[in-house]
Design a protein around this motif. Structure first.
Motif, PDB file in Angstrom:
ATOM      1  N   PHE B  39       0.816  -1.206   0.000  1.00  0.00           N
ATOM      2  CA  PHE B  39       0.000   0.000   0.000  1.00  0.00           C
ATOM      3  C   PHE B  39       0.854   1.262   0.000  1.00  0.00           C
ATOM      4  O   PHE B  39       0.373   2.341  -0.280  1.00  0.00           O
ATOM      5  N   VAL B 113      -0.050  -5.735   6.345  1.00  0.00           N
ATOM      6  CA  VAL B 113      -0.918  -4.595   6.028  1.00  0.00           C
ATOM      7  C   VAL B 113      -0.576  -3.437   6.957  1.00  0.00           C
ATOM      8  O   VAL B 113      -0.422  -2.292   6.527  1.00  0.00           O
ATOM      9  N   ASN B 114      -0.411  -3.756   8.244  1.00  0.00           N
ATOM     10  CA  ASN B 114      -0.098  -2.703   9.210  1.00  0.00           C
ATOM     11  C   ASN B 114       1.184  -1.975   8.835  1.00  0.00           C
ATOM     12  O   ASN B 114       1.244  -0.754   8.887  1.00  0.00           O
ATOM     13  N   VAL B 115       2.204  -2.755   8.493  1.00  0.00           N
ATOM     14  CA  VAL B 115       3.489  -2.119   8.203  1.00  0.00           C
ATOM     15  C   VAL B 115       3.384  -1.225   6.959  1.00  0.00           C
ATOM     16  O   VAL B 115       3.824  -0.072   6.973  1.00  0.00           O
ATOM     17  N   ILE B 117       0.722   0.139   5.665  1.00  0.00           N
ATOM     18  CA  ILE B 117      -0.130   1.302   5.954  1.00  0.00           C
ATOM     19  C   ILE B 117       0.629   2.303   6.824  1.00  0.00           C
ATOM     20  O   ILE B 117       0.529   3.522   6.639  1.00  0.00           O
ATOM     21  N   GLY B 118       1.409   1.780   7.769  1.00  0.00           N
ATOM     22  CA  GLY B 118       2.211   2.666   8.612  1.00  0.00           C
ATOM     23  C   GLY B 118       3.191   3.478   7.781  1.00  0.00           C
ATOM     24  O   GLY B 118       3.337   4.687   7.970  1.00  0.00           O
ATOM     25  N   ILE B 119       3.857   2.810   6.829  1.00  0.00           N
ATOM     26  CA  ILE B 119       4.797   3.528   5.966  1.00  0.00           C
ATOM     27  C   ILE B 119       4.051   4.590   5.166  1.00  0.00           C
ATOM     28  O   ILE B 119       4.513   5.728   5.026  1.00  0.00           O
ATOM     29  N   LEU B 120       2.887   4.216   4.647  1.00  0.00           N
ATOM     30  CA  LEU B 120       2.087   5.167   3.870  1.00  0.00           C
ATOM     31  C   LEU B 120       1.792   6.421   4.697  1.00  0.00           C
ATOM     32  O   LEU B 120       2.057   7.552   4.275  1.00  0.00           O
ATOM     33  N   LEU B 121       1.268   6.217   5.905  1.00  0.00           N
ATOM     34  CA  LEU B 121       0.890   7.357   6.757  1.00  0.00           C
ATOM     35  C   LEU B 121       2.110   8.212   7.090  1.00  0.00           C
ATOM     36  O   LEU B 121       2.082   9.436   6.970  1.00  0.00           O
ATOM     37  N   ALA B 122       3.185   7.548   7.513  1.00  0.00           N
ATOM     38  CA  ALA B 122       4.357   8.293   7.973  1.00  0.00           C
ATOM     39  C   ALA B 122       4.975   9.083   6.811  1.00  0.00           C
ATOM     40  O   ALA B 122       5.278  10.264   6.947  1.00  0.00           O
TER      41      ALA B 122
END
Lengths: 459, 314
Positions: B39, B113-115, B117-122
């Motif tokens: 993502f 997915v968490n990782v 999505i975390g990269i996306l947000l950050a």
């Protein structure tokens, strides 16, 4: 993708729910005294080994036909409730009843293999209770409104939690349902001139209906693909909302004309108004959490978790997959919509501007950080979010530190902090921070140290 | 129906098609080898475009990272800056795999997915903080003055469109050669087919997957740098593009490079043509048909047009 060596962040059958200690005692704040008596019972009347520890230490069993399923099957076939042969879930249902007996007649300990709650859960419960009572007294009108918004946010996070943590359907788009709830309630209260109570329910119900629609494809689309579709939904939402201005107020948003005013005996100051709204929101949040808890512990909740763990097996045991998936998604969207509807009670304005896709992702992150598959995890997630936002706000104001200052300002960015936390916690606390509140080890030894061991060579 | 206008729209769509195809290809490379949807692919690509922006802007005041440019010296010329940014993007992609993805190889889907999505947000937030959320002017990758086009049957085919397709074909050729004739490429194909058997045959799975991530990051970076001029550089630049690319990859089959190419063309065309002929959709909502296409494909034919049918063991 195999699960060996990796405790699933999606909780396994045995370790479903949170910290009963905190659970009971916090509910005591706004529940009949009967519950308070239960809360006062020592928590050590639990089984020698909690299921949490069992799953943490024992190699994770192939959970295809775990106790969850057996139990779901039992209940789906409408066997008498509370058959003791069931797994931990049924047992905790029995546990409730037994605890009731115990508090009434002082019956001897009947083993209910509940998870032991650690001392932290008591501290957390006390802190929460103190905050809930003291906060409005110490707040200005604006602060009170902001803090009430925080309380309401629990509902949205809980919504994500139900879909993802209990239902196993990764939802990255719950901000959409919050928005739909807000728009729906605004439409009902203004354009249809309905009373507030009806409007709020209508907003939540509308969000639930949309959620059911989204849940329909989730029958076929699973796992990472569902994450993809819900992310797409979150991205598509803003332009879509601009296209239906009668409903969403279009580009500029819509102001809500009606106001929720307290009865005259409650006081007429702005602060009393704020307090009135706070009390109502708190009551709704408490009620929703209690209902959620009961649903999770009852037949549909067991079916929900059985479907999450293995849908084929659940179907074989007689769970109606369509009904379970759709209703799970609808319930989770209803909660999110309720958060949106309460939001316009607090701030009489709503706009698609407030719901960019990042908002949905932060909601998801909050649910994951707190702990999926735990109602109190969602509360904890929201609390953590506020703690970090306070820290970030403080550090962001520090000026004149050059590059370090620039970095500190970054910590004021909620999105950035949550992105980094989401990555970090996946390694350190795969079950979310709620794990800290249980007596078993919350952190896991499966981080970078396990790199060398290849899955393929262990099989 | 105005035929010239239709032709013009098709020509315009082809540029987007090339971008979507490249990004879809990047997604397919990673999905094929690891079963993971990245993502963060779009944000990683945007980040690379910002690096190019910094290298180009030099030590201009108000640009975070100006120090990097002033360390290099004078502002770089466009091709060099973009080349540098793509290399940095590739390195970052490989590093991401090594540090954040590989330790989770036995983790459930949700952790990955968490990782991502975390990269996306950050990354999204980082770019907004460093370079502002407003759009930045990015120099064109290809000559794109008003006169830079071929006239075909009254419609204009821009140089940038032709250029984007040339770049895409060059990339595909390089990719095919890498996969076909290098040892690492052979290893990558083996791991994609069956990572366990590959490991038993002595292939080091981890580094091979890192190679895949590097390739994907490079493709994404090139796509972002090619399109940053026309869509304007901003932190959310690739967000919608990512939806189109995911739709393209899903349509073509998430594990099929050929599918990514075809899907990119189809989605690119539909993204331009549907809003043009369906008034309700309009330009802004053009992402809706892509989402609908994605949902329909996932429901009706999850393997897509060219993907392999998965058989699930119960």
């Amino acid at each position: 993708m195999s699960d060996d060596n990796w405790p699933s962040p999606m909780p396994r059958p045995g370790d479903d729910d949170e910290t009963p200690g905190a659970d009971a005692s916090v509910f005591a704040a706004f529940a009949p005294p009967h519950d308070a008596a239960i809360a006062a019972l020592p928590d050590d009347t639990t089984a020698a080994e909690s299921p949490e520890e069992a799953t943490a230490t024992a190699p994770p069993e192939d959970d295809d036909f775990g106790p969850e399923l057996a139990e779901a099957a039992l209940s789906v076939r409408s066997a008498p409730q509370g058959v003791p042969a069931g797994g931990p879930q049924t047992a905790s249902g029995v546990g409730n009843r037994v605890r009731g007996l115990a508090s009434a007649g002082g019956a001897d300990r009947v083993v209910s293999p509940r998870r032991r709650s650690g001392p932290l859960s008591w501290i957390g419960a006390v802190l929460l209770a103190v905050w809930l009572v003291a906060m409005p007294l110490a707040s200005s009108v604006t602060e009170l409104r902001q803090n009430t918004q925080i309380v309401v946010m629990v509902l949205a996070v809980l919504g994500v939690n139900i879909a993802t943590g209990y239902g196993g359907m990764i939802s990255l788009g719950h901000g959409v349902f919050v928005a739909v709830g807000a728009f729906g309630a605004a439409y009902a209260v203004d354009d249809l001139a309905l009373p507030w109570v009806v409007s709020i329910i209508a907003g939540a119900a509308f969000a639930g209906a949309i959620g059911a629609l989204v849940g329909l494809p989730a029958l076929r689309i699973k796992g990472i693909h569902l994450a993809l579709v819900t992310l797409g939904l979150a991205i598509v939402f803003q332009p879509l909302a601009k296209r239906v201005p009668t409903f969403s107020g279009g580009v500029s948003g819509r102001a809500v004309g009606a106001e929720l005013v307290p009865p005259s005996w409650f006081g007429t100051t702005r602060w009393a108004e704020g307090l009135y709204r706070y009390v109502i929101c708190l009551a709704v949040v408490g009620l929703a959490m209690w209902l959620t808890h009961n649903i999770i512990k009852s037949r549909p909740g067991r079916a929900m978790r059985a479907v999450r763990d293995n849908d084929t097996a659940a179907a074989v045991y007689g769970v109606n997959l369509v009904a379970s998936r759709v209703s799970t998604f609808a319930a989770s969207a209803t909660l999110a919509g309720l958060a949106g509807a309460l939001g316009i009670v607090l701030v009489p304005f709503t706009s698609q501007e407030s719901y960019p896709f990042q908002e949905s992702l932060v909601l998801y992150a909050t649910a994951v950080l707190g702990g999926l598959g735990s109602i109190w995890g969602s509360v904890l997630g929201v609390a953590i979010r506020e703690v970090f936002s306070a820290i970030g706000g403080f550090l962001g104001d520090v000026s004149g530190l050059g590059p370090l200052g620039e970095f500190l300002r970054l910590l004021d960015e909620e999105q950035f902090v949550f992105g980094v936390l989401l990555v970090a916690l996946t390694f350190v606390f795969p079950r979310g921070l709620i794990g800290m509140f249980n007596r078993s080890k919350p952190w896991l030894r499966y981080g970078w140290s396990r790199i060398a061991e290849s899955k393929s060579l262990q099989n | 129906m105005d035929v010239v206008l239709l032709l013009q729209r098709i020509f315009d769509a082809l540029f987007n098609s090339a971008i979507y195809s490249s990004l879809a290809l990047a997604l397919v490379i990673i999905f094929r080898s690891t079963g993971l949807l990245n993502f963060a692919q779009g944000e990683m690509a945007t980040f690379s475009a910002y690096i190019a922006f910094v290298l180009l802007a030099g030590a201009a005041p108000g640009v975070t990272g100006g120090g990097l440019a002033s360390w290099i010296g004078a502002p770089l010329v466009t091709p060099l800056a973009i080349g540098g940014a793509v290399v940095i993007g590739i390195a970052a992609g490989a590093a991401t795999e090594r540090v954040l993805i590989r330790p989770l190889r036995n983790a459930p889907e949700l952790a990955l997915v968490n990782v991502t999505i975390g990269i996306l947000l950050a990354l999204n937030s980082l770019m907004g903080q460093w370079w502002g959320t407003g759009p930045r002017v990015f120099p064109p990758f290809f000559p794109s003055d008003p006169g830079d086009h071929f006239a075909i049957a009254g419609a204009r085919l821009r140089f940038s469109t032709v250029g984007a397709w040339l770049v895409l074909f060059a990339l595909l050729t390089v990719l095919a050669l890498l996969l076909r004739y290098t040892r690492a490429g052979l290893a990558f194909r083996a791991v994609s087919i069956d990572s366990e058997s590959a490991a038993l045959n002595g292939i080091r799975v981890g580094p091979t997957l890192m190679y895949g991530w590097a390739l994907a990051a490079g493709l994404g970076a090139i796509a972002a740098n090619m399109s940053a001029n026309s869509v304007l550089l901003e932190p959310t630049m690739m967000v919608r593009v990512l939806v189109y690319a995911f739709a393209a990859a899903t349509l073509g089959g998430l594990d099929s490079p050929k599918g990514a190419l075809v899907g990119g063309v189809v989605i690119g065309l539909s993204q331009t043509l549907i809003p043009a002929y369906v008034p309700f959709i309009g330009f802004e909502l053009s992402v809706l048909p892509a989402l609908v296409a994605m949902v329909v494909v996932l429901i009706v034919r999850p393997a897509g047009l060219f993907g392999t049918q998965r058989i699930e063991r119960v």
